[in-house]
Write a protein that holds these residues in place. Sequence first.
Motif, PDB file in Angstrom:
ATOM      1  N   GLY A 178      -2.169 -13.973  21.633  1.00  0.00           N
ATOM      2  CA  GLY A 178      -2.690 -15.253  22.119  1.00  0.00           C
ATOM      3  C   GLY A 178      -3.923 -15.089  22.981  1.00  0.00           C
ATOM      4  O   GLY A 178      -4.479 -16.076  23.462  1.00  0.00           O
TER       5      GLY A 178
ATOM      6  N   ASP B 292      -7.814 -14.036  23.612  1.00  0.00           N
ATOM      7  CA  ASP B 292      -9.092 -13.836  22.909  1.00  0.00           C
ATOM      8  C   ASP B 292      -9.619 -12.409  23.071  1.00  0.00           C
ATOM      9  O   ASP B 292     -10.193 -11.842  22.152  1.00  0.00           O
ATOM     10  CB  ASP B 292     -10.144 -14.814  23.449  1.00  0.00           C
ATOM     11  CG  ASP B 292      -9.951 -16.203  22.847  1.00  0.00           C
ATOM     12  OD1 ASP B 292      -9.217 -16.315  21.837  1.00  0.00           O
ATOM     13  OD2 ASP B 292     -10.506 -17.164  23.395  1.00  0.00           O
TER      14      ASP B 292
ATOM     15  N   ARG C 201      -8.374 -17.745  19.720  1.00  0.00           N
ATOM     16  CA  ARG C 201      -7.162 -18.578  19.850  1.00  0.00           C
ATOM     17  C   ARG C 201      -7.467 -20.033  19.466  1.00  0.00           C
ATOM     18  O   ARG C 201      -6.714 -20.672  18.735  1.00  0.00           O
ATOM     19  CB  ARG C 201      -6.689 -18.479  21.304  1.00  0.00           C
ATOM     20  CG  ARG C 201      -5.520 -19.359  21.643  1.00  0.00           C
ATOM     21  CD  ARG C 201      -5.268 -19.273  23.151  1.00  0.00           C
ATOM     22  NE  ARG C 201      -4.224 -20.172  23.571  1.00  0.00           N
ATOM     23  CZ  ARG C 201      -3.103 -19.793  24.185  1.00  0.00           C
ATOM     24  NH1 ARG C 201      -2.889 -18.529  24.453  1.00  0.00           N
ATOM     25  NH2 ARG C 201      -2.193 -20.674  24.541  1.00  0.00           N
TER      26      ARG C 201
ATOM     27  N   THR D 235      -0.177 -14.696  25.186  1.00  0.00           N
ATOM     28  CA  THR D 235       0.631 -14.674  23.967  1.00  0.00           C
ATOM     29  C   THR D 235       1.859 -15.566  24.152  1.00  0.00           C
ATOM     30  O   THR D 235       2.195 -16.377  23.282  1.00  0.00           O
ATOM     31  CB  THR D 235       1.045 -13.223  23.623  1.00  0.00           C
ATOM     32  OG1 THR D 235      -0.133 -12.509  23.257  1.00  0.00           O
ATOM     33  CG2 THR D 235       2.043 -13.167  22.478  1.00  0.00           C
TER      34      THR D 235
ATOM     35  N   LEU E  38       0.854 -19.157  23.976  1.00  0.00           N
ATOM     36  CA  LEU E  38       0.556 -19.600  22.599  1.00  0.00           C
ATOM     37  C   LEU E  38       1.854 -19.867  21.829  1.00  0.00           C
ATOM     38  O   LEU E  38       1.985 -20.859  21.112  1.00  0.00           O
ATOM     39  CB  LEU E  38      -0.285 -18.558  21.848  1.00  0.00           C
ATOM     40  CG  LEU E  38      -0.623 -18.977  20.426  1.00  0.00           C
ATOM     41  CD1 LEU E  38      -1.747 -20.010  20.399  1.00  0.00           C
ATOM     42  CD2 LEU E  38      -0.997 -17.798  19.546  1.00  0.00           C
TER      43      LEU E  38
END
Length: 508
Positions: free
Chosen positions: A334, A336, A348, A386, A389
Amino acid sequence: MLEVETDSLATNESVPAAAENPFAKYMPKPQVNYPVVPEHQQGFLKKVYVQTWGCQMNVADSERMLGLLGRMNYRPTEDVNEADFVLLNTCHIREKARHKVVSRLGELRPLKEKKPDLILAVAGCVAQAEAKSLAREVPFVDVIFGPDQIEELPALLETLATRGTAIGDAPHIHAEFNKEGYSIPVDVVPPYFDEGKHEVSKFINIVKGCNNFCTFCVVPYTRGREKSRVADEIIRETEFFVSKGVREIVLLGQNVNSYGLDLLDETHAHKKVSLETAGTLPFADLLYKVAAVPGVERIRFTTSNPHDFTPGLAAAFRDVKQICNAFHLPVQSGSDRILDRMNRQYTRAEYLERVGWIRAVRPDIAFSTDLIVGFPGETDEDFEETLSLVEEMKYAFIYAFKYSPRRGTPATRFKEQVPEAVKNVRLQKLLELQKRETERQNAAEIGLTREVLMLYRNRKDKGDESTWYGRSNEGRLVKVHSPRDLIGKLLQVKITGANATALEGHPA
Ligand code: 5AD
Ligand code: SF4
């Protein structure tokens, strides 16, 4: 929509005629299933034991090998002790996968010593990437061959027949990339179909290899550059399976979204379809063609790289009703910063934008993904991204892996490798987060009626003859009790129970 260069995809120029194929002698007729062997000759049949690790691509490759071996009077066995031929189809994606193969070979060594005529073969990605080191480590193996040599299996076996298979002979290595193209002509290499199993869902390879070179991944080195099969071949294979009662087709490739780009003519071949510009895509076009085959009730495909995802594919989700309401779209991270270090070629925000295109036409679609934790340089903050996300995406399920350094890939040389203990903690956290979400989504299914394609009988609990498993359109596993054989049925199932792994219900 979808005005792509279909002409260049529709030709079957690269399909060699059966007569020109060097192995045609093993396949006298374009027969598609095991030839019937008279009862008095059945004692001459040989047995092959196949063990497969890894992705669906490997499963499909193993089936292809079983199809070819069937022509040579081999029949599958699940008992390794009665096998004349043991074939291990290996995976190289993470280090653990290689260890498993080597330790399995260690277990098989006494069998080979007891039965010197036993042929022991290693196929697949470990064979491709590490043929020489494998030959040193497990010298009692007879033959090591890569994914591009599958069609040569009959010839390889013939070589072994003349050369012998004694322990002490160096393994026969055959692992060159086929640079030509990718063709599995249906008439010559019959698609494998097990009449006895009543198969309902079948894999079809459409593209092999990968051009993306994510910095953690061995695939471009073990499977080579992307090569697509012509659409004609894929459609013929689809027609064959449907004629056998198959209702669901799963299109396979390391990166199906870029299917067919290598088949486009010169003016297009160099032009990678970019996220910004392309509204069309040969893969989307293929989906329309597969869906047009009468009898295809469901289509799934895997795997898609978000980088090669275009609005044309979203349009196919809108237009083609047989495309299942589930989409596996690996994101890997998640963050960049990590996505960039992974060379994923999307951010992302771009990932979420693509998800938005799909949700706009299929609001209730079930997304799933692959994630890697502990990629070199991943900080706590990256990992938090992450988690956030995953929370935001509300995936139906995820596959999460600890980063595993693969020899020859750029990420092994990156500094800041993450300690194993940190990877373990992150993996646990991620899995727990997703487990709660999966349980929540599964519980929300209770009371709904879902269309379920019944696929198999409960294999683990052989005593329970009345438990059948299928998949809902969204890809969720559904258990149904019935005294009737349900395999192959597309049922409306009322969901009455759920846990983190499966739903349960009864025909509505
Ligand atoms: N380490 C950990 N996971 C990996 N994958 C691929 N290569 C590696 C690696 N070196 C995972 C990715 C990919 C899935 C098939 O396997 O998540 O999508
Ligand atoms: Fe590997 Fe990346 Fe290609 Fe997927 S897209 S096969 S992760 S290199």
